[in-house]
Each structure stands twice: as C-alpha cells, then as structure tokens.
Design a protein around this motif. Structure first.
Motif, PDB file in Angstrom:
ATOM      1  N   ASP A 272       6.116   0.428   0.132  1.00  0.00           N
ATOM      2  CA  ASP A 272       5.253   0.310   1.494  1.00  0.00           C
ATOM      3  C   ASP A 272       5.650   1.722   2.251  1.00  0.00           C
ATOM      4  O   ASP A 272       4.376   1.528   3.286  1.00  0.00           O
ATOM      5  N   GLU A 273       6.573   1.687   2.115  1.00  0.00           N
ATOM      6  CA  GLU A 273       6.776   2.858   3.038  1.00  0.00           C
ATOM      7  C   GLU A 273       5.859   4.256   2.566  1.00  0.00           C
ATOM      8  O   GLU A 273       5.034   4.929   3.565  1.00  0.00           O
ATOM      9  N   ASP A 276       2.381   3.726   3.846  1.00  0.00           N
ATOM     10  CA  ASP A 276       1.902   4.142   5.340  1.00  0.00           C
ATOM     11  C   ASP A 276       1.723   5.120   5.929  1.00  0.00           C
ATOM     12  O   ASP A 276       0.775   5.757   6.466  1.00  0.00           O
ATOM     13  N   ARG A 277       2.317   6.103   4.935  1.00  0.00           N
ATOM     14  CA  ARG A 277       2.732   7.739   5.469  1.00  0.00           C
ATOM     15  C   ARG A 277       1.722   8.025   4.898  1.00  0.00           C
ATOM     16  O   ARG A 277       1.246   9.380   5.781  1.00  0.00           O
ATOM     17  N   SER A 279      -1.066   6.999   4.732  1.00  0.00           N
ATOM     18  CA  SER A 279      -2.805   6.502   5.595  1.00  0.00           C
ATOM     19  C   SER A 279      -2.382   6.509   7.120  1.00  0.00           C
ATOM     20  O   SER A 279      -3.157   7.155   7.535  1.00  0.00           O
TER      21      SER A 279
END
Length: 347
Positions: A272-273, A276-277, A279
């Motif tokens: 997920d991290e 997110d980065r 995106s």
C-alpha cells in the motif's frame, strides 16, 4: 541453460572486445543472474569488467529474446532519468556467435533477492531502497518515448485486450480455448478488461531482482536490467506486475515472489505504501489495479506453462518442468481476482 563459452568462442569474443577498445584481453567469462531466458555473462580482463547479454540457444520463439531491440531501447534510455547500463557494442548474428548479442557497462552493486546485504540491511536503508524502486518506475513511465525515437517499440492503442489475447494463444488449444485450470481466470480477465490508463514505456519484468543497487548509503537504484520484454503500453501493467512479485507475510510465495523474499525484511515499504507513493508521483488512478495484478500472475502462469511444454518437447530450460510452478501463480491470480478456490492448491 546448457550453454557456455568454448575456448574458440571466448577467443572470438576477446578479439571482438579488444578491436573495439572495450577490454584488452585475455578475458574470463562467468554466467551471472537468476533468470531463465536470456543469458548474461560477466566478462573481465583483470582490470575492467563488462556484461554480455545473448539469447538462449536456438530454436528461439519468433519475436522473443531480441537482443538488438533490447540494446536499442537501452541506448534510447541512456540520457533519461532512468538508470540503465551503457551499451558499448552490438554484435549481429554471425559476427562472433550464431546469435546476436550486446555488450554493456558493468554496474557494481548488489542485486537483492532473498536478503539485503550490508550496509543496506537497516530499516532506514531498506525503506530508501523501496522508495527509490517506485521512484524509478515512475521515472520510466514519465519518459517521452516518442522523443526518444521509440515510436515503433509497441502499439499502445488497444494494448490490454490485445496483450490478453496474445498471451492466451501461447497455451490455447486448436479452438483457441485456454487449458481448463486457466479458464476461470482467463474468463474473469476477459470480462473485466479496462481501457488503457495511458501509454508509456513498460518494462514488463520490473521487480527488485532486476535492479542493481548502489553499494553505498543511501540505498538507491543504480541500474535497471533485463529489458527483453519492454514495450509501449499501459503503465499499470508494470505496477500490477511489481505487486505480483512482492511476497506477503504469512502467505505462500509464488516462484517470482521467492526471488523477492528480501522484501519481507523489516523496513521495506508495504504494498500500500509503494502504491501510494507511485500514485503521488504520477497522478494515476489505481482503482483497477487488481485486474493488472491478476493479469501479471496469469501471464506468468502462461509463460511457465508454455516453457514447460517446450521442455517436454525437448527444448528449453529444465527448470520449468515442475507443474506446481504454474499452479502457484494461478492460485495467487485467483486470490487477486477474488475468485473462489484461491487457496485450493495449498489446502
């Protein structure tokens, strides 16, 4: 693969490299890498090291293992923000070997697979490596491929549907139907195919084991390797593939995730991290990411099944003989798609 340099071919290679001022000879050659497709050799003269990339022994499937195409792509990427080795020379078929090959610069530093070496094996350095991995992928997807002269590298329009059909043909029967154990995933992919999210250079094998890391602190990507599958298409194909290669705590690892087992170590960003980065860097909508991850796992199963059949026909790498390699990819693909029976292979 069952191929190595003979005294004669090593002598021919030495003459080729010396004539171009790349090495001064005599040379040594050593196979490196964990891949099962193109063959990679560390070549040295006692002072300098370079890398030689060549395809596996013939017969080679049409359109596969194209060394000249790979060298052209690396040359085009050299002036960009994407870290790649420098192409030093290209040999056509018959110049030295019965196949073409190219010579590239040697990037010192570790390739991380099952564990992270010192001094990068701290939580802070692992996080730096994970972040730079995603930043490098975002940089690749930002390259203006038209400006780099790569208009003919691929056909981005209709890429997702065409890619699905093309891969299916590798294992389909005479009626065009996939094998029974592929059918549910195949049908789900067909029914849920999204429109392309954009058109960029896509690596198609972007994972931590295909990156050379800078050996010093802070951890960063020094070179991206193994461009044989690269094309122009939907960038989320790379993102889904990266996720497919990252192991998860407590879950069985598919064969490619096993080559990224180090990512289970403390400090590496979570999936997920990482997303997110990515995106945040690219502004891309990742809503349909499950489709791309499922496609990547299904595609790996297709490629392993295709390679397994070649071994049964007396061609190719014996590594692919084990049918369980295919089943493990399919099990992960079902889990990614939310299909029933995702854990059947491990009950």
């Amino acid at each position: 693969m069952a191929w190595d340099w003979t005294a004669e071919t090593r002598r021919e290679l030495q003459q080729f490299l010396v004539a171009r001022g790349i090495l001064s000879g005599p040379i040594t050659t050593r196979a490196i890498g964990d891949g099962h497709s193109n063959l990679t050799y560390l070549v040295a003269d006692g002072t300098r090291k370079v890398i030689v990339r060549r395809p596996p022994p013939p017969p080679i499937p049409p359109g596969a293992n194209d060394m000249l195409r790979e060298a052209r792509l690396l040359t085009a990427l050299m002036p960009t923000a994407v870290p790649v080795p420098e192409v030093l020379a290209v040999a056509e078929q018959g110049d030295v070997l019965d196949v073409p090959f190219y010579v590239m610069s040697y990037a010192p530093g570790p390739v991380v697979t099952t564990e992270t070496p010192a001094p990068l094996n701290t939580p802070e350095q692992r996080r730096a490596v994970g972040n730079d991995l995603v930043d490098t992928l975002a940089a690749l997807h930002a390259v203006d491929w038209r400006a780099r002269g790569l208009e003919n590298l691929g056909r981005p329009q209709g890429f997702n549907s065409r890619h699905l059909r093309r891969m299916r043909r590798l294992v389909a029967d005479d009626n065009g139907d996939p094998p029974a154990h592929f059918a549910d995933i195949d049908a789900w992919l067909e029914a849920n195919t999204p429109p392309e999210s954009g058109a960029t250079i896509v690596h198609c094998d972007f994972r931590i084991g295909n990156l050379v890391l800078a050996p010093d602190i802070p951890g960063r990507v020094a070179a991206v390797l193994d461009w044989e599958l690269a094309t122009v298409g939907d960038p989320l194909l790379d993102v889904g593939y990266l996720l497919a290669t990252i192991p998860e705590p407590g879950r069985p690892m598919n064969p490619t995730a096993e080559l990224s087992a180090a990512l289970l170590e403390h400090g590496y960003p979570s999936k997920d991290e990482l997303m997110d980065r990515y995106s945040a860097h690219t502004g891309r909508d990742l809503t349909n990411l499950a489709w791309y991850t499922t496609l990547a796992l299904w595609k790996l199963a297709v490629l392993y099944e295709y390679s397994r059949r070649r071994v049964l026909d007396g061609i190719g790498d014996p590594y692919y003989t084990d049918l369980d390699l295919v089943r493990r990819f399919l099990d992960d693909a079902r889990r990614s798609a939310g299909l029933a029976g995702a854990d059947a292979a491990h009950r």
